[in-house]
Design an enzyme around this catalytic site. Sequence first.
Site, PDB file in Angstrom:
ATOM      1  N   LYS A   1       1.819   3.964  -3.070  1.00 55.48           N
ATOM      2  CA  LYS A   1       1.531   5.396  -2.873  1.00 55.48           C
ATOM      3  C   LYS A   1       2.808   6.223  -3.073  1.00 55.48           C
ATOM      4  O   LYS A   1       2.780   7.291  -3.687  1.00 55.48           O
ATOM      5  CB  LYS A   1       0.958   5.649  -1.475  1.00 55.48           C
ATOM      6  CG  LYS A   1      -0.411   5.003  -1.254  1.00 55.48           C
ATOM      7  CD  LYS A   1      -1.443   5.597  -2.162  1.00 55.48           C
ATOM      8  CE  LYS A   1      -2.833   5.077  -1.888  1.00 55.48           C
ATOM      9  NZ  LYS A   1      -3.794   5.467  -2.905  1.00 55.48           N
TER      10      LYS A   1
ATOM     11  N   TYR B   1       0.833  -1.210   0.000  1.00 50.28           N
ATOM     12  CA  TYR B   1       0.000   0.000   0.000  1.00 50.28           C
ATOM     13  C   TYR B   1       0.873   1.268   0.000  1.00 50.28           C
ATOM     14  O   TYR B   1       0.782   2.113  -0.903  1.00 50.28           O
ATOM     15  CB  TYR B   1      -0.957  -0.016   1.198  1.00 50.28           C
ATOM     16  CG  TYR B   1      -1.887   1.170   1.240  1.00 50.28           C
ATOM     17  CD1 TYR B   1      -3.018   1.216   0.433  1.00 50.28           C
ATOM     18  CD2 TYR B   1      -1.635   2.254   2.074  1.00 50.28           C
ATOM     19  CE1 TYR B   1      -3.871   2.321   0.450  1.00 50.28           C
ATOM     20  CE2 TYR B   1      -2.479   3.349   2.106  1.00 50.28           C
ATOM     21  CZ  TYR B   1      -3.595   3.377   1.295  1.00 50.28           C
ATOM     22  OH  TYR B   1      -4.430   4.463   1.317  1.00 50.28           O
TER      23      TYR B   1
END
Length: 240
Positions: free
Chosen positions: A145, A141
């Site tokens: 990002k 994650y």
Amino acid sequence: MDPELGAQREAFKAQNKSCFILGASGETGRVLLHEIVKSGLFSKVTTIGRRELPFEEPLYKDVVQKIVDFEKLPNYADDFKGHDVGFCCLGTTKAKAGADGFVRVDHDYVLQAAELAKAGGCTHFNLQSSKGANKKSPFLYTQVKGQIEEDVELLGFPRCSIFRPAILICNRQESRMFEWLTLKALTPVSALVPTFITIPVATVARGFLNNAIRPAKQPVEVLENADIFEVAGKPRTSPN
Ligand code: NDP
């Protein structure tokens, strides 16, 4: 309202800028769109998404909706033309889309959209990233990002604003048990230190807008969770 902010809003309005929003059906995007139409800051507002949204309130009557197939985004280059400011609140989760699907949406779709926006004349791109974003992170994650932040920055927008909110406080329409449990567990922390690990979506939305109307300090700006609270006004703990 703070007089300086009021003056900035009026000066911004007078420029008759247009904007587009990616992810306007999501929790942050929906609140951001509402703030945008309510504020009258932009002379034209366009949503770019994969499905038509049922806007019933008269407030939304002038919003232009562009429906695109994100798997064939270059075919929709025209939809990305002529917007001064872009807001990207797009995203999915690994639980919902699988690891590949998550990368496809949170990285590939976002990057393609940003490329088209840049080619279409967008001068200020706003990306909703996440607290902890880091392309070297061991976690998918935060790694994705961090990677998308870097890739969007490299496109060279005249102004690029990266927002790194912590866990979003919202009345999520979709059921996400883990997120809900985490938020419940963090409620006492949020009450004590509001800017530490959570943030209401309304604060993120206001942060996007207050930041967009003030002059840029540098071409690329990264707003951490506490910075978003600051630009939004003052710390708040309520969900809306
Ligand atoms: P939501 O999950 O509520 O909404 C996501 C948006 O992306 C929706 O408009 C959705 O459209 C669109 N989308 C998702 N999958 C696809 C797809 N396959 N094709 C096209 N569009 C798609 O977003 P949030 O407001 O929760 O989050 C916004 C961003 O902030 C995300 O990037 C997220 O990672 C990040 N973030 C989230 C945090 C959290 O606590 N949840 C914390 C920090 C950052 P549709 O309605 O059609 O599905």
